[in-house]
Design a protein around this motif. Structure first.
Motif, PDB file in Angstrom:
ATOM      1  N   LEU A 133       0.784  -1.078  -0.060  1.00  0.00           N
ATOM      2  CA  LEU A 133       0.022   0.085   0.016  1.00  0.00           C
ATOM      3  C   LEU A 133       0.796   1.069   0.014  1.00  0.00           C
ATOM      4  O   LEU A 133       1.676   1.480   0.832  1.00  0.00           O
ATOM      5  N   ALA A 134       0.717   2.050  -0.900  1.00  0.00           N
ATOM      6  CA  ALA A 134       1.420   3.361  -1.186  1.00  0.00           C
ATOM      7  C   ALA A 134       0.228   4.439  -1.456  1.00  0.00           C
ATOM      8  O   ALA A 134      -0.661   4.345  -1.757  1.00  0.00           O
ATOM      9  N   GLY A 135       0.517   5.591  -1.110  1.00  0.00           N
ATOM     10  CA  GLY A 135      -0.196   6.764  -1.420  1.00  0.00           C
ATOM     11  C   GLY A 135      -0.722   6.876  -3.049  1.00  0.00           C
ATOM     12  O   GLY A 135      -1.925   7.220  -3.319  1.00  0.00           O
ATOM     13  N   LYS A 136       0.099   6.575  -3.784  1.00  0.00           N
ATOM     14  CA  LYS A 136      -0.331   6.525  -5.112  1.00  0.00           C
ATOM     15  C   LYS A 136      -1.004   5.475  -5.704  1.00  0.00           C
ATOM     16  O   LYS A 136      -1.647   5.642  -6.634  1.00  0.00           O
ATOM     17  N   LEU A 137      -1.397   4.493  -4.886  1.00  0.00           N
ATOM     18  CA  LEU A 137      -2.273   3.437  -5.020  1.00  0.00           C
ATOM     19  C   LEU A 137      -3.522   3.969  -5.309  1.00  0.00           C
ATOM     20  O   LEU A 137      -4.247   4.461  -4.103  1.00  0.00           O
ATOM     21  N   LYS A 138      -4.335   3.852  -6.371  1.00  0.00           N
ATOM     22  CA  LYS A 138      -5.902   4.609  -6.393  1.00  0.00           C
ATOM     23  C   LYS A 138      -6.865   3.695  -6.897  1.00  0.00           C
ATOM     24  O   LYS A 138      -6.615   2.618  -7.408  1.00  0.00           O
ATOM     25  N   GLY A 139      -7.937   4.105  -6.579  1.00  0.00           N
ATOM     26  CA  GLY A 139      -9.385   3.466  -7.069  1.00  0.00           C
ATOM     27  C   GLY A 139      -9.206   1.920  -6.624  1.00  0.00           C
ATOM     28  O   GLY A 139      -9.177   1.582  -5.594  1.00  0.00           O
TER      29      GLY A 139
END
Length: 690
Positions: free
Chosen positions: A350-356
């Motif tokens: 999990l990282a901040g840029k993981l979206k949707g």
């Protein structure tokens, strides 16, 4: 009379709502705040210095009569006033002036002025001095040294001095209680608080300016001791509160750790075994572990973290590993996935840029109990729910800070059991800093490098030698070695730095025809970065042009040469981290620091230290001296160590007594702790009363 901590600053004459708002910006809301808003330095305006006795760099009051006034039309138009007394003469120079001002300096006019003496074209000069002429009434000289205070926009030194002076009129021993118990004050030779405060706002004429400038006066020591003591109290209180919680008791691993070590392909060092045993013992307790593992670059902290993780995983719990940057978090994700796959243990990311949808899927995995979770500090966010988190491993702690450490409590098993915390740093922390900043943590040190690591030879060269260095890269690669070429930050701009790396990459491709050159920077997609690093690791690329994203966690044993452009832009700790990317194999390794002249004094010192030593702890001590604790620890993130009086390097000798006094105060005078925390840490109470 009321306690000064209860009296608003608006009780002072001339302080209305607008001024109160400005004072609030520098932390002044009460009369007590004003007393603890101490001067940064002092000026001596108590005596007139004969002109002949002046020296360059000196701040002084002088008095004389105007000999000549002229407007000079040199490179910059300026008003030049030659002032003389019975011993000699000096030039007063004004670059911004009016006709009226020029006319005020008629020949023979008596002038008293104050300013910094500097060498000029025709002898000594003072630029833009503060001055009064006989028409304005020069008045009596100051009776005390003149304080220079920290300011914010809309506040002047004159205003601050008047407010301090008014506040001192209110000061008595009864309305500013001394919370230092008299037994401790006596034991550690600490003078009275009121006298120290009064002295530091208005030092007498005979005060030793040099002693004050160096922070060695008893009054400064008295307040520095109290401030450091308060800081210790806040961390001890934090530690006690953490210790009041329960954590899952994790039995030592009997199966997974043995399997992992068999698959690893090498034996842990004695230091890794020792630190691993300390952690294993901590994890088996019902108190939350709070342990900091320090180790120099390449000392094998990640293996120690994996052994700790396996103890929790074997006990049936979740483990979270957090890193401050996505590239480092990705590196950990790759390592742990590789290590845990043979053990049939799933790893979530999990990282901040993981979206949707991808983010929703990762959150669901974590909530459903995926055993190992790796990510950035996105794992701290409220929406991230763990099923049964028992261990949090935090990499590069100094970039996280106390608040995030505390936030972990809510992530524990059913919000009831607090997770154990293992904190790792590859930035060795000087002892003075560890004693103060990490007093709430137990510390382990990995003081042994794995066998086969070779010391890196460091050379410092001006960038005029760039063609020679390019040739050196060609030779190293021709011998089957690999090299890094690092482009550093251009005035804190990631975008410009990436452009510079792109340009350097194109130049080196042209200059090194026949060599396979790769490029990696922060603006590339994670998959692209991973692919480039994989190609470099596999030996398909001979030279890797990179920004500082390769600072931590990347291991290519065949890379034996690193060139760092503009190393003067980086701190010592970061340079040491970068240099640690080479010297990971058995071949002799080299690091070239290619600087752009002229170097500043600190720049020269930094590079000399890098040339002299490979010892991360020595480098950390020197980095602390050169940069100060706030920058080393990332004060902006932690909120820690923004001391008003104390200075960790200067006051390091006080720390052992401070720690002792903090323990004694909590044991024998516990009711003194809260008033001290309110006085010194009113804006940082989350550290003391969480």
């Amino acid at each position: 009379m009321s306690d000064l901590s209860q009296l608003s600053i608006t009780t002072l004459k001339g302080v209305g709502a607008a001024l109160a708002e400005k004072l609030k910006k520098v932390g002044i809301e009460t009369l007590q705040d004003m007393l603890f808003h101490l001067p940064l330095r002092y000026q001596d305006r108590t005596r007139i210095v004969p002109i002949a006795a002046l020296r360059p760099g000196q701040d002084a009051v002088i008095e004389g009569s105007v000999a000549v006034t002229d407007v000079s039309m040199g490179r910059r138009r300026s008003l030049v006033v030659r002032l003389q007394d019975s011993t000699g003469s000096i030039v007063l120079r004004f670059f911004h002036f009016s006709t009226a001002q020029k006319n005020g300096f008629a020949k023979g006019t008596k002038v008293r002025c104050y300013g910094e003496v500097r060498p000029g074209a025709s002898g000594l000069e003072i630029y833009h001095p503060e001055y009064r002429t006989e028409q304005q009434d020069t008045g009596p000289l100051e009776q005390t040294l003149t304080a220079i205070y920290p300011l914010t926009e809309g506040l002047t030194q004159q205003r601050m001095r008047l407010l301090a002076s008014q506040t001192l009129e209110h000061l008595t021993p009864r309305n500013l209680p001394d919370w230092m118990p008299s037994a401790l004050a006596e034991k550690y030779h600490l003078g009275p608080l009121n006298e120290a405060i009064r002295y530091l706002h208005q030092p007498p004429q005979d005060a030793n300016l040099a002693e004050l400038a160096e922070g060695q006066h008893w009054a400064q020591k008295r307040l520095a001791f109290e401030e450091l003591l308060t800081h210790q109290l806040s961390l001890q209180r934090l530690r006690e509160q953490m210790r009041e919680q329960l954590a899952p008791q994790l039995a030592p691993s009997t199966y997974l750790v043995n399997q992992f070590l068999e698959n690893l392909g090498f034996s842990p060092t004695n230091a890794q075994k020792r630190v691993g045993a300390e952690i294993a013992w901590d994890l088996a307790q019902s108190l939350p572990m709070l342990r900091l593992v320090q180790g120099d670059v390449g000392a094998g902290k990640t293996v120690v973290a994996a052994i700790a993780a396996l103890q929790a995983l074997e006990a049936g719990y979740q483990v979270a590993l957090m890193a401050p940057t996505e590239i480092l978090a990705e590196q950990h994700f790759i390592n742990f996935s590789k290590w845990l796959a043979p053990l049939n243990i799933e790893v979530a990311w999990l990282a901040g840029k993981l979206k949707g949808k991808a983010r929703a899927a990762a959150l669901e995995q974590i909530a459903n109990g995926t055993p190992m979770v790796v990510g950035t500090h996105a794992l701290f966010q409220a929406e991230v729910q763990f099923k049964n988190l028992a261990l949090a491993i935090i990499d590069e702690q100094h970039r996280f800070g106390v608040q995030q450490r505390l936030a972990l409590r809510q992530k524990g098993v059913e919000g009831r059991l607090s997770p154990h915390q293992l904190i790792m740093t590859a930035t060795p922390i000087p002892r003075t800093l560890a004693m103060s900043a990490y007093a709430d943590l137990d510390t382990s040190v990995l003081d042994e490098l794995p066998p086969g690591r070779t010391p890196v030879n460091t050379v410092v060269l001006a960038d005029s030698k760039r063609p020679d260095i390019i040739e050196r890269v060609r030779l190293a690669c021709a011998e089957g070695r690999q090299a890094y070429w690092v482009c550093t930050l251009i005035e804190e701009s990631e975008e410009l730095t990436c452009q510079a790396a792109q340009t350097t990459f194109e130049e080196l491709q042209l200059a090194l025809v026949g060599l396979s050159v790769g490029l990696i920077h922060g603006r590339m997609k994670p998959a692209e970065k991973a692919q480039v690093m994989e190609s470099f690791k596999a030996g398909e690329l001979q030279l890797l042009v990179a920004t500082t994203v390769i600072e931590v966690g990347v291991d290519v044993p065949n890379a034996s040469l690193m060139v760092i452009e503009n190393p003067e832009r980086l701190g010592l700790a970061q340079l040491h981290q970068l240099r640690g990317r080479v010297g990971r194999g058995s071949a002799a390794s080299h690091c070239v620091l290619l600087y752009h002249p002229p170097l500043s004094h600190i720049g020269r010192e930094r590079l000399a230290i890098m040339r002299e030593t490979n010892d991360g702890f020595i480098i950390a001590e020197r980095d602390l001296e050169l940069r100060g604790p706030g920058e080393m620890l990332g004060t902006r993130q932690t909120g820690l160590l923004q001391f008003k009086v104390a200075d960790l390097m200067r006051d390091a000798a006080l720390l052992p007594n401070v720690r002792e006094a903090a323990i004694e105060l909590m044991r024998s005078y516990p009711d003194h702790a809260s008033p001290l925390l309110d006085r010194w840490l009113r804006y940082g109470q989350e550290y003391g009363q969480v």
